[in-house]
Design an enzyme around this catalytic site. Structure first.
Site, PDB file in Angstrom:
ATOM      1  N   ASN A  22       0.873  -1.181   0.000  1.00 31.89           N
ATOM      2  CA  ASN A  22       0.000   0.000   0.000  1.00 31.89           C
ATOM      3  C   ASN A  22       0.907   1.227   0.000  1.00 31.89           C
ATOM      4  OD1 ASN A  22      -1.714   2.081   0.563  1.00 31.89           O
ATOM      5  ND2 ASN A  22      -2.679   1.112   2.349  1.00 31.89           N
ATOM      6  N   ARG A  97      -2.548  -2.172  -3.426  1.00 32.47           N
ATOM      7  CA  ARG A  97      -3.634  -1.213  -3.291  1.00 32.47           C
ATOM      8  C   ARG A  97      -3.370  -0.102  -4.309  1.00 32.47           C
ATOM      9  NH1 ARG A  97      -4.619   3.507   0.965  1.00 32.47           N
ATOM     10  NH2 ARG A  97      -6.639   4.139   0.169  1.00 32.47           N
ATOM     11  N   HIS A 186     -12.010   4.872  -0.820  1.00 41.35           N
ATOM     12  CA  HIS A 186     -12.201   3.964   0.333  1.00 41.35           C
ATOM     13  C   HIS A 186     -13.048   2.747  -0.046  1.00 41.35           C
ATOM     14  CE1 HIS A 186     -11.810   7.585   3.324  1.00 41.35           C
ATOM     15  NE2 HIS A 186     -10.634   6.998   3.156  1.00 41.35           N
ATOM     16  N   ARG A 247      -8.837  17.783   5.642  1.00 38.82           N
ATOM     17  CA  ARG A 247      -9.562  18.173   4.414  1.00 38.82           C
ATOM     18  C   ARG A 247     -10.912  18.778   4.773  1.00 38.82           C
ATOM     19  NH1 ARG A 247      -9.054  12.419   1.711  1.00 38.82           N
ATOM     20  NH2 ARG A 247      -7.145  12.028   2.857  1.00 38.82           N
ATOM     21  N   GLU A 392      -8.648  -3.601   5.181  1.00 37.47           N
ATOM     22  CA  GLU A 392      -8.458  -3.471   3.734  1.00 37.47           C
ATOM     23  C   GLU A 392      -7.406  -4.450   3.229  1.00 37.47           C
ATOM     24  OE1 GLU A 392      -8.220   0.729   4.838  1.00 37.47           O
ATOM     25  OE2 GLU A 392      -8.815   1.150   2.776  1.00 37.47           O
TER      26      GLU A 392
END
Ligand code: AMP
Length: 407
Positions: A22, A97, A186, A247, A392
């Site tokens: 990842n 990923r 996501h 964010r 994940e």
């Protein structure tokens, strides 16, 4: 730049394992996973890459942790170090990923030269994330040419959104010529927790309609209808939607021109501020970390309190809005660092969702649903809410196993 030769733990497992990579903009995570049991036998994180503080941290199944400074290491150099540490393990395949699959990738794929080239074309719409993904893919394919490499995309799960959910109300040519549309992110996490929630509810994902909320440093909600994503809060980039660590989430785009004219900020500066200095950090002026903000809120810090309030209200508003994609709600599922651990955030959000008549079981909520398969609402609540830890890496390992060439 040569990386230091770290004193890494010795391999102990001889089971075929899936290596999951990842690679983010300034960090690189890896995990060696036994896909049937989900056991992680060896994992690590190289972060603050390219800076003097770059550090590699690794953890073996027995819990032994080691750290090694890798000053100024690039993604490629840290991968070299990681690959050296894996030499005694039997790796069966590699799962990558990949943040952006554009409209090309609706599901995970085996990476051949054509797929690698197609992933490279997504670089223009994900200039921050696609390059490190590609570095990892190229280095791993070179190091392990005999193994199957699989790309699992963050965007792929959301390719089932109907056009009315993914199309922005801007000149249609922007979509036709520049592919400006909602992609959503996501996806691996939303998909994993939807499957896991179905397992816990002793149902098939195809029979359920769920709202999933991935609340970490990045955050998004998703409507999962019969196992497919039908709407989500992130958009063309991961900036849209919920309030996040740094964010802003949803914003009026006219602020760009206003701040340019009033404060002399450039497009780049406003973009940087909306991505890196807004959200919980910008609101509170204290931290992007929910743990810190909850401590400050308890002490009466007004802006920390405001940050938590804005976070929870925006989340509730998005959950309500996203529910427009469903006929009914079988469950709301909380996941991610905040979703799994922060009971006050879940409580406040469910209070805002009073229109759904959720009755919180406060004891279960405080224990994150322990002993109740993640349930945090009362057994007679009209709305079921669950806490389901995401994984994940495991989903990537399973996808990789599914697509692996037979030996
Ligand atoms: P993630 O990006 O999924 O690792 O999540 C990071 C976020 O989870 C940060 O805002 C953390 O403060 C938050 N988090 C992790 N543990 C806790 C906790 N015990 N209570 C509240 N927030 C937490």
């Amino acid at each position: 730049m040569r990386t230091q030769n770290c004193d890494l733990p010795q391999a102990t497992s001889h089971l075929p394992l899936i290596l999951v990579l990842n690679s983010g903009s300034s960090s690189l995570k890896f995990a060696l996973i036994q896909p049937d049991s989900g056991e992680i036998v060896f994992s690590g994180l190289a972060d603050r890459l390219t800076t003097a503080e770059a550090l590699l941290q690794v953890k073996s199944a027995g819990g032994t942790r080691k750290t090694a400074p890798i000053p100024f290491a690039t993604h490629a150099a840290s991968l070299d170090t990681i690959f050296r540490s894996l030499k005694d393990f039997q790796i069966a395949a590699v799962g990558h990923r990949v943040v952006h699959g554009g409209e090309k990738f609706r599901e995970s794929v085996v990476i051949d030269d054509a797929a690698e080239a197609a992933i490279a074309t997504c670089m223009t719409i994900a200039p921050l994330h696609a390059p490190p993904n590609l570095v990892a893919i190229r280095a791993a394919r070179k190091k392990f040419p005999q193994l199957t490499h699989v790309a699992v995309f963050d965007t792929a799960f959301h390719q089932s959104l109907p056009p009315y959910a993914y199309t922005y109300a801007v000149p249609y040519e922007w979509y036709e010529q520049h592919k400006v549309r909602k992609y959503g992110f996501h996806g691996t996490s939303h998909r994993y927790v939807a499957q896991e929630a179905a397992r816990r509810l002793a149902s098939a994902p195809e029979n359920l309609q769920l709202l999933t909320a991935h609340l970490g440093n990045g955050a998004s909600v998703c409507a999962v209808r019969n196992g497919k994503s039908v709407d989500t809060s992130m958009g063309f980039t991961p900036l849209e939607g919920l309030v996040m660590g740094t964010r802003s989430g949803d914003m009026d785009p006219n602020v760009f021109l206003f701040l340019h004219q009033q404060a002399g900020l450039s497009l780049m500066e406003v973009t940087e501020i909306l991505n890196k200095k807004s959200g919980l950090l910008g609101l509170s002026g204290v931290s992007n970390d929910m743990r810190t903000l909850l401590v400050e809120k308890a002490k009466g810090h007004p802006r920390a309190s405001l940050a938590v309030e804005v976070f929870c209200y925006r989340l509730a508003k998005h959950l309500l809005g996203t529910a427009a994609a469903l006929d009914h709600i079988d469950a709301i599922v909380f996941t991610g660092g905040i979703g799994e651990n922060s009971w006050p955030v879940r409580q406040r959000t469910l209070e805002h969702l009073r229109i759904f008549h959720a009755t919180i079981d406060h004891e279960l909520n405080r224990s994150h649903g322990a002993g109740a398969a993640g349930r945090i609402t009362t057994s007679d609540s009209q709305l079921l809410a669950l806490v389901v830890p995401t994984n994940e890496e495991l989903l990537i390992a399973r996808e990789t196993t599914r697509l692996m060439k037979p030996c």
